[in-house]
Structure formats: C-alpha cells, structure tokens
Design a protein around this motif. Structure first.
Motif, mmCIF file in Angstrom:
data_model
loop_
_atom_site.group_PDB
_atom_site.id
_atom_site.type_symbol
_atom_site.label_atom_id
_atom_site.label_comp_id
_atom_site.label_asym_id
_atom_site.label_seq_id
_atom_site.Cartn_x
_atom_site.Cartn_y
_atom_site.Cartn_z
ATOM 1 N N GLY A 1 0.827 -1.192 0.000
ATOM 2 C CA GLY A 1 0.000 0.000 0.000
ATOM 3 C C GLY A 1 0.866 1.247 0.000
ATOM 4 O O GLY A 1 2.052 1.200 0.364
ATOM 5 N N ILE A 2 0.289 2.378 -0.413
ATOM 6 C CA ILE A 2 1.032 3.640 -0.511
ATOM 7 C C ILE A 2 0.240 4.760 0.164
ATOM 8 O O ILE A 2 -0.952 4.927 -0.097
ATOM 9 N N ILE A 3 0.922 5.538 1.006
ATOM 10 C CA ILE A 3 0.349 6.766 1.556
ATOM 11 C C ILE A 3 1.153 7.939 1.002
ATOM 12 O O ILE A 3 2.362 8.040 1.237
ATOM 13 N N LEU A 4 0.489 8.795 0.239
ATOM 14 C CA LEU A 4 1.117 10.000 -0.305
ATOM 15 C C LEU A 4 0.847 11.148 0.665
ATOM 16 O O LEU A 4 -0.303 11.436 0.987
ATOM 17 N N VAL A 5 1.917 11.814 1.107
ATOM 18 C CA VAL A 5 1.786 12.871 2.119
ATOM 19 C C VAL A 5 2.214 14.211 1.535
ATOM 20 O O VAL A 5 3.254 14.306 0.878
ATOM 21 N N HIS A 6 1.399 15.229 1.782
ATOM 22 C CA HIS A 6 1.762 16.585 1.345
ATOM 23 C C HIS A 6 1.488 17.577 2.459
ATOM 24 O O HIS A 6 0.765 17.283 3.428
ATOM 25 N N ASP A 7 2.086 18.752 2.341
ATOM 26 C CA ASP A 7 1.959 19.842 3.304
ATOM 27 C C ASP A 7 0.830 20.761 2.822
ATOM 28 O O ASP A 7 0.906 21.317 1.729
ATOM 29 N N LEU A 8 -0.193 20.924 3.635
ATOM 30 C CA LEU A 8 -1.338 21.738 3.240
ATOM 31 C C LEU A 8 -0.984 23.212 3.045
ATOM 32 O O LEU A 8 -1.739 23.943 2.405
ATOM 33 N N THR A 9 0.165 23.643 3.611
ATOM 34 C CA THR A 9 0.583 25.031 3.423
ATOM 35 C C THR A 9 1.516 25.191 2.221
ATOM 36 O O THR A 9 1.987 26.281 1.931
#
Length: 240
Positions: free
Chosen positions: A87-95
């Motif tokens: 499985g893959i979790i893609l993480v980004h910064d909301l700012t």
C-alpha cells in the motif's frame, strides 16, 4: 504453538519536510512528536491492526510503515525500499501547494520501480491516473498534514480534493493536524478512513497470495498431467 502474526508493508512518501515522520509517529504511537528529525534513507515504524474488526473474519496484523526520506539527493537510491510493498500513503503539506502537485511524480517514481507501465498517452514521465485505477493496483491513501498551520497562516486553500490526485486515482483523502493526538482518535471519520485503508492493503496482499498459490497449483497440476501422459504413452508402446 503461538499464532504467527502476518504483516503488510505500507510506504509513506512525499517531499522533504511535509510531515511524514510526525504522521507516522502519530499513527503508530497515538501521540504527537514534538521535535521530529530529518529522515535519511528510511525510518521504519510498526503498529498492530485488527483486520475487519468486529466481524467473524477479525484477525491481527502488523502494519510496517516505511517512512521514506524526501531529499532529492537520495532519489537514485531510495528505490530499494519500493518492493515488496502492499500500500502507498502520499503525504503533502497543506501550506505548500507545490508538495501536493509533486505527489504525481512520487507515485510515478514508485510505480516505475515496480516495473509498471505508468506513462501517459504522450509517453512522458507523468503517469496517467487511469493506468492506476482497477483492482490490480496497490491501495492508495492521500494525507495532507499541517492543517493547524494552514489555519494559523491563513494560507490560500490547497488544491481542491475534486480534481486532485486522490480524486483521479479513486483514493480517499485525509487532512489533519499531526500535533493533535485527537486527530486520529478511535471512532473519528479520519480514523475510520485510515482503518479502512489498512483493511484494503491486507485484502490486496491476501488476493496476491491467493493468486500466486493458484498459479503454482495450476503449474503443479500441469506437470503431473504431462508426467502421467508420458507414462501412459510408454505403457501403450510396450503393450503393442
């Protein structure tokens, strides 16, 4: 003899500094991480998950989280962590809107290492989301971190969920504040989404294992059939 607990592996990827380590710590320890360090290479954390909790199929699994460092200087070497994964979790910064836009490149990088053809119809390196859809692909979850900073800085809203990579790939998306342990409290909408994702990851691994077993059984049956046929042919020849 004690029961052996099965395990699945989930990748967490995204640009450097988006909050992957804090997120991983929150998921595995249910507490915030006050002073996170920079991840060099890969940081591994583990948590126990009750698969299909509350049903007759309930079973305990280990979820291994591979928190991959986002530094560009390690781009050519981090592929060693991309297999096997479930499985893959893609993480980004909301700012940081750019970090969300870069998720496409992260997904392309992973799938390309997996040997999948993910180029678009023009043949460039930006993967075609339609190539990712379907039951044969890896479960995907998109998570936006630093929701608290988004509110504090009054930044413009990040890319809308509609039309984002999550929408294009048919994945669920979670926005949260990793500084607040209550962000993933049991029973909350985001906690349910995360649990549902883990269940899909486990189901995907089980399906792959069943398919491999079925293929091996077919090969065994074919070999047995060929051997029996050869033996029968020899006997007929002798009897003539």
């Amino acid at each position: 003899m004690a029961n052996i607990i099965d395990k699945v592996r989930v990748l967490l990827v995204g640009d450097s500094g988006v909050g992957k380590t804090c997120l991983t710590h929150l998921i595995t320890h249910k507490e915030s991480l006050s002073r996170p360090g920079w991840t060099v290479g890969c940081n591994i954390e583990v948590k126990l998950h009750e698969y299909k909790e509350g049903t007759p199929q309930q079973q305990l699994y280990f979820i291994e989280f591979f928190d991959i460092g986002g530094s560009l200087s390690h781009r050519n070497t981090r592929g060693v962590f991309y297999a096997p994964i479930h499985g893959i979790i893609l993480v980004h910064d909301l700012t940081n809107r750019k970090s969300q836009e870069n998720l496409r490149e992260w997904l392309y990088e992973i799938l390309n290492k997996e040997g999948k053809d993910v180029r678009n119809s023009s043949g460039d390196c930006s993967f075609d989301p339609e190539q990712f859809l379907g039951s044969t692909q890896l479960p995907l979850l998109v998570m936006g971190a630093k929701l608290d900073l988004l509110d504090e800085r009054r930044q413009p809203k990040p890319l809308k969920k509609i039309g984002s990579i999550a929408e294009q790939c048919g994945a669920e998306e979670i926005w949260l504040n990793c500084r607040d342990p209550r962000s993933l409290s049991a029973g909350t909408t985001d906690a349910v989404k995360l649990s549902r994702f883990f269940d899909r990851v486990i189901e995907k691994k089980n399906q792959s294992r069943d398919s491999s077993t079925s293929f091996a059984d077919k090969r065994k049956c074919t070999s047995t059939f060929n051997a029996n046929t050869e033996t029968t042919t020899k006997l007929i020849t002798l009897l003539r």
